[in-house]
Design a protein around this motif. Structure first.
Motif, PDB file in Angstrom:
ATOM      1  N   MET A 162       0.845  -1.189   0.000  1.00  0.00           N
ATOM      2  CA  MET A 162       0.000   0.000   0.000  1.00  0.00           C
ATOM      3  C   MET A 162       0.884   1.244   0.000  1.00  0.00           C
ATOM      4  N   GLN A 163       0.608   2.165  -0.869  1.00  0.00           N
ATOM      5  CA  GLN A 163       1.348   3.424  -0.944  1.00  0.00           C
ATOM      6  C   GLN A 163       0.905   4.345   0.192  1.00  0.00           C
ATOM      7  N   HIS A 164       1.862   4.807   1.001  1.00  0.00           N
ATOM      8  CA  HIS A 164       1.551   5.701   2.112  1.00  0.00           C
ATOM      9  C   HIS A 164       1.663   7.158   1.683  1.00  0.00           C
ATOM     10  N   ALA A 165       0.964   8.010   2.408  1.00  0.00           N
ATOM     11  CA  ALA A 165       1.113   9.449   2.217  1.00  0.00           C
ATOM     12  C   ALA A 165       2.534   9.844   2.635  1.00  0.00           C
ATOM     13  N   GLU A 166       3.027  10.923   2.082  1.00  0.00           N
ATOM     14  CA  GLU A 166       4.370  11.386   2.419  1.00  0.00           C
ATOM     15  C   GLU A 166       4.356  12.411   3.540  1.00  0.00           C
ATOM     16  N   PHE A 167       3.228  12.575   4.159  1.00  0.00           N
ATOM     17  CA  PHE A 167       3.061  13.594   5.193  1.00  0.00           C
ATOM     18  C   PHE A 167       2.473  12.957   6.440  1.00  0.00           C
ATOM     19  N   VAL A 168       2.942  13.379   7.603  1.00  0.00           N
ATOM     20  CA  VAL A 168       2.416  12.892   8.874  1.00  0.00           C
ATOM     21  C   VAL A 168       2.173  14.100   9.780  1.00  0.00           C
ATOM     22  N   HIS A 169       0.993  14.189  10.351  1.00  0.00           N
ATOM     23  CA  HIS A 169       0.696  15.263  11.295  1.00  0.00           C
ATOM     24  C   HIS A 169       1.372  14.969  12.628  1.00  0.00           C
ATOM     25  N   LEU A 170       2.162  15.925  13.113  1.00  0.00           N
ATOM     26  CA  LEU A 170       2.866  15.758  14.389  1.00  0.00           C
ATOM     27  C   LEU A 170       2.357  16.711  15.468  1.00  0.00           C
ATOM     28  N   HIS A 171       1.324  17.491  15.162  1.00  0.00           N
ATOM     29  CA  HIS A 171       0.746  18.407  16.150  1.00  0.00           C
ATOM     30  C   HIS A 171      -0.770  18.352  15.993  1.00  0.00           C
ATOM     31  N   VAL A 172      -1.397  17.452  16.760  1.00  0.00           N
ATOM     32  CA  VAL A 172      -2.829  17.190  16.629  1.00  0.00           C
ATOM     33  C   VAL A 172      -3.488  17.254  18.002  1.00  0.00           C
ATOM     34  N   HIS A 173      -4.576  18.013  18.086  1.00  0.00           N
ATOM     35  CA  HIS A 173      -5.356  18.089  19.317  1.00  0.00           C
ATOM     36  C   HIS A 173      -6.643  17.285  19.161  1.00  0.00           C
ATOM     37  N   SER A 174      -7.055  16.644  20.245  1.00  0.00           N
ATOM     38  CA  SER A 174      -8.281  15.847  20.224  1.00  0.00           C
ATOM     39  C   SER A 174      -9.287  16.421  21.221  1.00  0.00           C
ATOM     40  N   GLU A 175     -10.339  15.672  21.418  1.00  0.00           N
ATOM     41  CA  GLU A 175     -11.362  16.054  22.386  1.00  0.00           C
ATOM     42  C   GLU A 175     -10.798  16.150  23.806  1.00  0.00           C
ATOM     43  N   TYR A 176      -9.616  15.582  24.033  1.00  0.00           N
ATOM     44  CA  TYR A 176      -8.978  15.643  25.345  1.00  0.00           C
ATOM     45  C   TYR A 176      -8.135  16.905  25.514  1.00  0.00           C
ATOM     46  N   SER A 177      -8.025  17.705  24.484  1.00  0.00           N
ATOM     47  CA  SER A 177      -7.305  18.970  24.557  1.00  0.00           C
ATOM     48  C   SER A 177      -8.329  20.018  24.990  1.00  0.00           C
ATOM     49  N   LEU A 178      -8.465  20.155  26.270  1.00  0.00           N
ATOM     50  CA  LEU A 178      -9.544  20.917  26.875  1.00  0.00           C
ATOM     51  C   LEU A 178      -9.687  22.315  26.280  1.00  0.00           C
ATOM     52  N   LEU A 179     -10.866  22.626  25.800  1.00  0.00           N
ATOM     53  CA  LEU A 179     -11.260  23.894  25.189  1.00  0.00           C
ATOM     54  C   LEU A 179     -10.511  24.219  23.904  1.00  0.00           C
ATOM     55  N   ASP A 180      -9.796  23.255  23.325  1.00  0.00           N
ATOM     56  CA  ASP A 180      -9.001  23.576  22.147  1.00  0.00           C
ATOM     57  C   ASP A 180      -9.089  22.532  21.039  1.00  0.00           C
ATOM     58  N   GLY A 181      -9.710  21.410  21.293  1.00  0.00           N
ATOM     59  CA  GLY A 181      -9.783  20.377  20.261  1.00  0.00           C
ATOM     60  C   GLY A 181     -11.162  19.756  20.210  1.00  0.00           C
ATOM     61  N   ALA A 182     -11.532  19.284  19.036  1.00  0.00           N
ATOM     62  CA  ALA A 182     -12.842  18.663  18.888  1.00  0.00           C
ATOM     63  C   ALA A 182     -12.763  17.283  18.241  1.00  0.00           C
ATOM     64  N   ALA A 183     -11.594  16.900  17.749  1.00  0.00           N
ATOM     65  CA  ALA A 183     -11.467  15.631  17.039  1.00  0.00           C
ATOM     66  C   ALA A 183     -11.664  14.454  17.987  1.00  0.00           C
ATOM     67  N   GLN A 184     -12.573  13.569  17.626  1.00  0.00           N
ATOM     68  CA  GLN A 184     -12.775  12.347  18.399  1.00  0.00           C
ATOM     69  C   GLN A 184     -11.754  11.328  17.936  1.00  0.00           C
TER      70      GLN A 184
END
Length: 129
Positions: free
Chosen positions: A1-23
């Motif tokens: 499988m061909q992978h993307a050449e980019f990886v996100h290294l700064h991601v906030h989730s729903e646990y990033s209080l008042l700053d993230g919404a990603a589940q």
């Protein structure tokens, strides 16, 4: 499988209080759909979603990278001075886990020793200081 050449290294989730919404489950699913080989979770001041994120990413065949965005106090983490600002004046440092024990130790110390509304760390909190 061909992978993307980019990886996100700064991601906030729903646990990033008042700053993230990603589940976490949806975040990992989207990373898989985009063929990311890895993705990081760097919530503000905590590792609360770390285990769920790690397990979900592994299950999806994606390398999980744990991290944290720390609020760094200008001096000691327990002192407040004129140089302290609100959110806009805070110094942020995004760290990625090399050794899970030391990162967990630093964030745990910041949560238990800090007397501020948001978790703060300073040189006196760092395990190597």
């Amino acid at each position: 499988m061909q992978h993307a050449e980019f990886v996100h290294l700064h991601v906030h989730s729903e646990y990033s209080l008042l700053d993230g919404a990603a589940q976490l489950e949806k975040l990992v699913k989207k990373a898989k759909d985009l063929k990311f080989p890895a993705i990081a979770l760097t919530d503000h001041g905590n590792l609360f979603g770390g285990i769920d994120f790690y397990l979900a990413a592994q299950k999806a065949g994606i390398k999980p990278i744990l991290g944290c965005e720390l609020y760094v106090a200008p001096g000691k983490h327990t002192e407040r001075g004129g140089q302290d600002g609100g959110y806009e004046g805070a110094n942020h440092l995004t760290v990625l886990v090399r050794d899970p024990t030391s990162t967990a130790s630093t964030t745990s110390r910041a949560w238990t020793a800090s007397c501020w509304p948001s978790t703060r760390t300073g040189c006196s909190c760092c395990p190597d200081a």
